[in-house]
Design a protein around this motif. Sequence first.
Motif, short mmCIF file in Angstrom:
data_model
loop_
_atom_site.label_atom_id
_atom_site.label_comp_id
_atom_site.label_asym_id
_atom_site.label_seq_id
_atom_site.Cartn_x
_atom_site.Cartn_y
_atom_site.Cartn_z
N GLN A 14 0.82 -1.21 0.00
CA GLN A 14 0.00 0.00 0.00
C GLN A 14 0.86 1.26 0.00
O GLN A 14 0.52 2.25 -0.65
CB GLN A 14 -0.93 0.00 1.22
CG GLN A 14 -2.08 1.00 1.12
CD GLN A 14 -2.97 0.74 -0.09
OE1 GLN A 14 -3.44 -0.38 -0.29
NE2 GLN A 14 -3.20 1.77 -0.89
N SER A 15 1.95 1.21 0.72
CA SER A 15 2.84 2.36 0.78
C SER A 15 3.42 2.68 -0.59
O SER A 15 3.58 3.86 -0.96
CB SER A 15 3.97 2.11 1.79
OG SER A 15 4.76 3.26 1.97
N LEU A 74 1.95 1.98 -3.51
CA LEU A 74 0.86 2.50 -4.34
C LEU A 74 0.51 3.93 -3.97
O LEU A 74 0.10 4.73 -4.83
CB LEU A 74 -0.37 1.61 -4.21
CG LEU A 74 -0.25 0.19 -4.77
CD1 LEU A 74 -1.53 -0.59 -4.50
CD2 LEU A 74 0.06 0.21 -6.26
N ASP A 75 0.67 4.28 -2.70
CA ASP A 75 0.28 5.61 -2.22
C ASP A 75 1.37 6.67 -2.36
O ASP A 75 1.09 7.86 -2.22
CB ASP A 75 -0.13 5.53 -0.74
CG ASP A 75 -1.43 4.77 -0.53
OD1 ASP A 75 -2.17 4.57 -1.51
OD2 ASP A 75 -1.68 4.36 0.62
N GLY A 76 2.61 6.23 -2.59
CA GLY A 76 3.71 7.18 -2.55
C GLY A 76 4.64 7.14 -3.75
O GLY A 76 4.22 6.86 -4.88
N LYS A 116 5.58 -0.54 -10.43
CA LYS A 116 5.12 0.45 -9.46
C LYS A 116 6.17 0.78 -8.40
O LYS A 116 6.13 1.84 -7.78
CB LYS A 116 3.86 -0.06 -8.75
CG LYS A 116 2.70 -0.41 -9.68
CD LYS A 116 2.12 0.81 -10.34
CE LYS A 116 0.86 0.45 -11.14
NZ LYS A 116 0.32 1.63 -11.85
N TYR A 161 7.73 13.92 -6.81
CA TYR A 161 7.10 13.75 -5.48
C TYR A 161 7.70 14.73 -4.49
O TYR A 161 8.92 14.92 -4.45
CB TYR A 161 7.28 12.32 -4.97
CG TYR A 161 6.57 11.28 -5.79
CD1 TYR A 161 5.25 10.93 -5.52
CD2 TYR A 161 7.21 10.66 -6.86
CE1 TYR A 161 4.58 9.98 -6.28
CE2 TYR A 161 6.55 9.71 -7.63
CZ TYR A 161 5.24 9.39 -7.34
OH TYR A 161 4.59 8.46 -8.11
N SER A 191 9.01 5.03 0.00
CA SER A 191 7.82 4.25 0.36
C SER A 191 8.14 3.14 1.34
O SER A 191 7.27 2.67 2.07
CB SER A 191 7.19 3.64 -0.90
OG SER A 191 6.58 4.64 -1.70
#
Length: 262
Positions: A42-43, A45-47, A233, A260, A83
């Motif tokens: 998840q980290s 995908l989110d970052g 990813k 980012y 991430s």
Amino acid sequence: MNILDKIIIDKREEVASKKKLIPLSYLVKSPLLEREALSLSQSILDGSGIIAEFKRRSPSKQVINHRDGIIEVVRGYENAGASGISVLTDTKYFGGSLDDLIQARDHLNIPLLRKEFIIDPYQIYEAKAFGADAILLIAAVLSPEEVTLFSQLAHELDVEVLLEVHNEDELKRSDLDHVDLIGVNNRNLKTFEVSLETSKKLSSMIPDDKIKISESGISSVESILTLKQFGHKGFLIGENFMKSDDPGKSAAEFIVALGYEN
């Protein structure tokens, strides 16, 4: 005998010795076994998707960085916007340790990957007991049955699994049902030659429900932008940061260049 074969022979001896010194019954009493793990998947995908690695040396490059301590580097990586953090725990060939792992855990609020040559379930309990949120399994040194069993055990311990492959054969023969992320290592562990074409070639063969990670040999933003076009990813980067004068600053500049904010 290639270097990978030698590493695995030594690792089996090392694990056998550890089992005698620190029995599994001791590991399972670690308070960290009850800790709720952070999701590396998840980290990513989110970052930023960057998994920044702490690595002192390697068989191919020898000394990479013996100047900077684990706490300074991992804090720098987290502040940079990584991430997740990968920590090498092999001592003989990479200069790492489990002490590095637990120190990193104590100072991080992002997912932690134990990068190790895992050949025994004992090491998975060890990873959880020392604070890892995810483990690396290397298809080249495990049977398909071991990949399945080790992945299932990791999930029972609330630990995610990054399965590393180097070629089409390893990918096809591995049970992917119980792994969370699939890493394509661009470095041939037998010859240490590196080619990003490996990540490009294997990307279409990886199921869409698995997070694709490209590992090794990534040194430019352009490489990542290209690999993203192939569905990757996450990107594991160690040497490119660690060989710099300030790994955290190097990671920060790299992640900002990706677009980012850190």
